[in-house]
Design an enzyme around this catalytic site. Sequence first.
Site, short mmCIF file in Angstrom:
data_model
loop_
_atom_site.label_atom_id
_atom_site.label_comp_id
_atom_site.label_asym_id
_atom_site.label_seq_id
_atom_site.Cartn_x
_atom_site.Cartn_y
_atom_site.Cartn_z
N SER A 176 0.80 -1.22 0.00
CA SER A 176 0.00 0.00 0.00
C SER A 176 0.83 1.27 0.00
O SER A 176 0.38 2.30 -0.50
CB SER A 176 -0.96 -0.01 1.19
OG SER A 176 -0.27 -0.22 2.39
N HIS A 204 -5.31 -3.08 -2.87
CA HIS A 204 -4.95 -2.11 -3.91
C HIS A 204 -4.83 -2.72 -5.31
O HIS A 204 -4.59 -2.00 -6.27
CB HIS A 204 -3.64 -1.41 -3.55
CG HIS A 204 -3.71 -0.68 -2.26
ND1 HIS A 204 -4.17 0.61 -2.16
CD2 HIS A 204 -3.44 -1.08 -1.00
CE1 HIS A 204 -4.15 0.99 -0.90
NE2 HIS A 204 -3.72 -0.02 -0.17
N LYS A 236 -11.59 1.13 -1.85
CA LYS A 236 -10.57 1.70 -2.73
C LYS A 236 -11.09 1.73 -4.16
O LYS A 236 -11.93 2.56 -4.47
CB LYS A 236 -9.26 0.96 -2.53
CG LYS A 236 -8.66 1.43 -1.18
CD LYS A 236 -7.74 0.56 -0.48
CE LYS A 236 -7.43 1.19 0.88
NZ LYS A 236 -6.96 0.23 1.87
#
Length: 392
Positions: A176, A204, A236
Amino acid sequence: MPFDLTSRLAERRAADLYRQRPLLQTPQGPEVVVDGQPLLAFCSNDYLGLANHPEVRAAFNVGIERWGVGGGASHLVIGHSAPHHELEEALAAFTGRPRALLFSTGYMANLAAVTALVGQGDTVLEDRLNHASLLDAGLLSGARFSRYLHNDANSLASRLAKAQGNTLVVTDGVFSMDGDCADLPALCATAKQHGAWLMVDDAHGFGPLGAHGGGVVEHYQLSIEDVPVLVGTLGKAFGTAGAFVAGSDELIETLIQFARPYIYTTSQPPAVACASLKSLQLLQGETWRREHLQALIKQFRHGAEQLGLTLMPSDTPIQPIVVGESGHALRLAAHLREQGVLVGAIRPPTVPAGSARLRVTLSAAHSSAQVDRLLSALDIAWRALRQECEHA
Ligand SMILES: *Cc1c(COP(=O)(O)O)cnc(C)c1O
């Protein structure tokens, strides 16, 4: 004196580690207003530009009309609504796993999965740069906990040789704060050799990576035998909220039976699941978002190299520029902000001491012209910092 919060806070400030929350006064997007100032933002994890997408908003609204607002209770009592169930089935299909289990946050999904799988007498091995929620989960589990060198299958192997009990190897899919991908083929092979299970948290990677947005496991074509425990988050690239664990029927049943962070919390609002279903469709189907994002990543890396900036080996939307000292990272962020550009200065303990950085994140919602603006602002900010250092 007990509870001397004054000096604790003062020490934090003196070390350039004090944190402040920028106040966002607009929805997520490249152009925001923060603390009254219009800014071009490069710090959101909304990688595909779905957090304020009209179709996702519409799905959320329809969900509210149909299902009301609150989840009402935990999943095991009467909080498991039809939209939650439908989203779980869609996420299972998306990940190619028999089942998926929905959580309200990624932090909780990680606590749940690790603590349900290992305990006293077992072993949990984690990459030393794993997300805080994974490290916390390892500590909370009560298993023997050890961290291997970043992305290093040999370092993992030497720890596996000493492991006891059931052994869980845990890694971020895309790291990350660094943006690099886990070397999953090597980590899988090493874990398998020692009879350990691999858990990948791809918060991610889902969305930006893989031909259909299926993240690092799609990128590397890894099966459930390779990665028995797969975690994704929805806050995200999905642009909504929540998280999931995907795996075998037995894994999911085990979590439902034993994972305290799953059992003892209220389900997320069902309308959020309605929104996530829509963003899953967009994420899988709108390939142009990934393609545009990849083009921006190349543009940024090329431009930054021409400016002489040192980048990390990352092909993902996370493009950190490591500067070292926390104070320098803060100064650079301030110089960028003077030019109307918002980038986060990430400092310890989020990253190792001495590796403070600007964490640039790109989104499919950015334009190529906006990336150019970022590059020229970075150029000016760097010169300004260099001058300050020379005169200091
Ligand atoms: C953001 C993040 C989480 C936490 O997810 P939330 O849904 O925000 O709680 C977990 N793991 C990684 C790698 C993350 O980046």
